[in-house]
Write a protein that holds these residues in place. Structure first.
Motif, PDB file in Angstrom:
ATOM      1  N   GLY A   1       6.894   9.681  -0.260  1.00 27.39           N
ATOM      2  CA  GLY A   1       5.795   8.752  -0.430  1.00 27.39           C
ATOM      3  C   GLY A   1       4.741   8.905   0.642  1.00 27.39           C
ATOM      4  O   GLY A   1       4.810   9.802   1.482  1.00 27.39           O
ATOM      5  N   ASP A   2       3.756   8.012   0.606  1.00 25.43           N
ATOM      6  CA  ASP A   2       2.708   7.993   1.618  1.00 25.43           C
ATOM      7  C   ASP A   2       2.159   6.589   1.771  1.00 25.43           C
ATOM      8  O   ASP A   2       2.330   5.745   0.889  1.00 25.43           O
ATOM      9  CB  ASP A   2       1.577   8.979   1.271  1.00 25.43           C
ATOM     10  N   VAL A   3       1.518   6.349   2.924  1.00 20.91           N
ATOM     11  CA  VAL A   3       0.889   5.062   3.208  1.00 20.91           C
ATOM     12  C   VAL A   3      -0.204   5.269   4.255  1.00 20.91           C
ATOM     13  O   VAL A   3      -0.077   6.102   5.145  1.00 20.91           O
ATOM     14  CB  VAL A   3       1.919   4.012   3.703  1.00 20.91           C
ATOM     15  N   ASP A   4      -1.276   4.505   4.134  1.00 17.25           N
ATOM     16  CA  ASP A   4      -2.314   4.426   5.165  1.00 17.25           C
ATOM     17  C   ASP A   4      -2.083   3.104   5.885  1.00 17.25           C
ATOM     18  O   ASP A   4      -2.253   2.031   5.301  1.00 17.25           O
ATOM     19  CB  ASP A   4      -3.709   4.464   4.545  1.00 17.25           C
TER      20      ASP A   4
ATOM     21  N   SER B   1      10.143   3.315  -8.191  1.00 17.41           N
ATOM     22  CA  SER B   1       8.941   3.296  -7.357  1.00 17.41           C
ATOM     23  C   SER B   1       8.899   2.058  -6.482  1.00 17.41           C
ATOM     24  O   SER B   1       9.445   1.013  -6.838  1.00 17.41           O
ATOM     25  CB  SER B   1       7.698   3.332  -8.239  1.00 17.41           C
ATOM     26  N   PHE B   2       8.212   2.175  -5.341  1.00 17.25           N
ATOM     27  CA  PHE B   2       8.078   1.093  -4.379  1.00 17.25           C
ATOM     28  C   PHE B   2       6.644   1.050  -3.862  1.00 17.25           C
ATOM     29  O   PHE B   2       6.030   2.094  -3.669  1.00 17.25           O
ATOM     30  CB  PHE B   2       8.999   1.308  -3.172  1.00 17.25           C
ATOM     31  N   THR B   3       6.127  -0.146  -3.617  1.00 16.41           N
ATOM     32  CA  THR B   3       4.821  -0.305  -2.975  1.00 16.41           C
ATOM     33  C   THR B   3       4.931  -1.081  -1.659  1.00 16.41           C
ATOM     34  O   THR B   3       3.954  -1.205  -0.944  1.00 16.41           O
ATOM     35  CB  THR B   3       3.841  -1.050  -3.910  1.00 16.41           C
ATOM     36  N   ASN B   4       6.127  -1.582  -1.328  1.00 16.31           N
ATOM     37  CA  ASN B   4       6.317  -2.377  -0.112  1.00 16.31           C
ATOM     38  C   ASN B   4       7.007  -1.598   1.004  1.00 16.31           C
ATOM     39  O   ASN B   4       7.350  -2.161   2.042  1.00 16.31           O
ATOM     40  CB  ASN B   4       7.103  -3.652  -0.418  1.00 16.31           C
ATOM     41  N   GLY B   5       7.225  -0.292   0.816  1.00 19.83           N
ATOM     42  CA  GLY B   5       7.853   0.544   1.835  1.00 19.83           C
ATOM     43  C   GLY B   5       8.296   1.849   1.217  1.00 19.83           C
ATOM     44  O   GLY B   5       8.093   2.097   0.024  1.00 19.83           O
TER      45      GLY B   5
ATOM     46  N   GLY C   1       0.774  -1.235   0.000  1.00 17.16           N
ATOM     47  CA  GLY C   1       0.000   0.000   0.000  1.00 17.16           C
ATOM     48  C   GLY C   1       0.805   1.285   0.000  1.00 17.16           C
ATOM     49  O   GLY C   1       0.240   2.367   0.034  1.00 17.16           O
ATOM     50  N   TYR C   2       2.121   1.194  -0.032  1.00 17.96           N
ATOM     51  CA  TYR C   2       2.951   2.398  -0.088  1.00 17.96           C
ATOM     52  C   TYR C   2       2.940   2.949  -1.508  1.00 17.96           C
ATOM     53  O   TYR C   2       2.914   2.195  -2.475  1.00 17.96           O
ATOM     54  CB  TYR C   2       4.403   2.085   0.293  1.00 17.96           C
ATOM     55  N   ILE C   3       2.966   4.254  -1.622  1.00 19.14           N
ATOM     56  CA  ILE C   3       3.196   4.927  -2.894  1.00 19.14           C
ATOM     57  C   ILE C   3       4.454   5.745  -2.667  1.00 19.14           C
ATOM     58  O   ILE C   3       4.433   6.781  -2.012  1.00 19.14           O
ATOM     59  CB  ILE C   3       2.003   5.814  -3.287  1.00 19.14           C
ATOM     60  N   SER C   4       5.581   5.238  -3.170  1.00 19.19           N
ATOM     61  CA  SER C   4       6.877   5.806  -2.830  1.00 19.19           C
ATOM     62  C   SER C   4       7.783   5.835  -4.051  1.00 19.19           C
ATOM     63  O   SER C   4       7.707   4.947  -4.908  1.00 19.19           O
ATOM     64  CB  SER C   4       7.515   4.947  -1.732  1.00 19.19           C
ATOM     65  N   THR C   5       8.637   6.838  -4.105  1.00 23.63           N
ATOM     66  CA  THR C   5       9.628   6.910  -5.174  1.00 23.63           C
ATOM     67  C   THR C   5      10.923   7.496  -4.641  1.00 23.63           C
ATOM     68  O   THR C   5      10.920   8.234  -3.654  1.00 23.63           O
ATOM     69  CB  THR C   5       9.113   7.742  -6.370  1.00 23.63           C
ATOM     70  N   THR C   6      12.017   7.136  -5.282  1.00 25.29           N
ATOM     71  CA  THR C   6      13.316   7.725  -4.981  1.00 25.29           C
ATOM     72  C   THR C   6      13.990   8.088  -6.295  1.00 25.29           C
ATOM     73  O   THR C   6      13.837   7.382  -7.293  1.00 25.29           O
ATOM     74  CB  THR C   6      14.196   6.759  -4.152  1.00 25.29           C
ATOM     75  N   ASN C   7      14.655   9.210  -6.309  1.00 27.14           N
ATOM     76  CA  ASN C   7      15.383   9.690  -7.487  1.00 27.14           C
ATOM     77  C   ASN C   7      16.838   9.898  -7.089  1.00 27.14           C
ATOM     78  O   ASN C   7      17.138  10.185  -5.929  1.00 27.14           O
ATOM     79  CB  ASN C   7      14.800  11.014  -7.979  1.00 27.14           C
ATOM     80  N   TYR C   8      17.717   9.796  -8.062  1.00 26.84           N
ATOM     81  CA  TYR C   8      19.142   9.946  -7.772  1.00 26.84           C
ATOM     82  C   TYR C   8      19.867  10.458  -9.000  1.00 26.84           C
ATOM     83  O   TYR C   8      19.430  10.240 -10.128  1.00 26.84           O
ATOM     84  CB  TYR C   8      19.742   8.614  -7.319  1.00 26.84           C
TER      85      TYR C   8
END
Length: 172
Positions: free
Chosen positions: A140-143, A93-97, A79-86
């Motif tokens: 990112g964000d998560v509920d 993108s990540f959905t597990n943390g 349920g995570y909506i997350s991203t990292t840029n470098y």
């Protein structure tokens, strides 16, 4: 209102007193020289902000760093909506943390800040350096669906091993 506030008679605060401000609690730094995860548990239900501090952290593989939150029911891994840029490349993108870029032999130092938006929703942002002249950022964000009480730092696969550095948290 307190009359002293209106007259400007505020108590003097020296720099030495700032480390013990009420409401800010420091965890205990944990060496990340082995193992697959670092857990900080027993966080109070009133937590509004968590700062995860990375100092010279490295993994033994090309997996990415991952921060997961949890409740009394366990870690939340979906349920995570997350991203990292470098660097100058696109994001991952990540959905597990909450994911953070790294790769084998990269050494990461910086902060991830996680804030409580209300209900059981948490928002993250991170800014770090890796190696000596590269940067990364993201968010990112998560509920969580429940009350936060733990934070885990691991790899994006959950099986890769830490091989350098240390991690600690502040929470308030």
């Amino acid at each position: 209102l307190d009359a002293t506030l209106l007259t400007g008679d505020l108590p003097a605060i020296s720099g030495a007193n700032l480390t013990g401000l009420p409401g800010i609690t420091s965890g205990t730094a944990v060496d990340t020289t082995s193992g697959t995860s670092i857990d900080f548990t027993g966080l109070p239900s009133t937590v509004k902000r968590i700062t995860v501090m990375f100092r010279g952290v490295s993994l033994n593989s090309t997996a990415k760093l991952l921060v997961q939150l949890g409740t009394s029911g366990g870690l939340v891994a979906t349920g995570y909506i997350s991203t990292t840029n470098y660097g100058s490349t696109g994001g991952t993108s990540f959905t597990n943390g909450f994911g953070m870029y790294t790769a084998a032999t990269n050494v990461v130092s910086g902060h991830m800040t996680i804030t409580h938006q209300g209900s059981n929703v948490f928002i993250s942002s991170h800014t770090c350096k890796y190696n000596t002249n590269n940067g990364m950022w993201g968010g990112g964000d998560v509920d969580l669906g429940g009350t936060l009480d733990r934070v885990r730092i691991t790899s994006s696969t959950g099986t890769d091993t830490f091989d350098a550095g240390s991690i600690n948290i502040l929470y308030e």
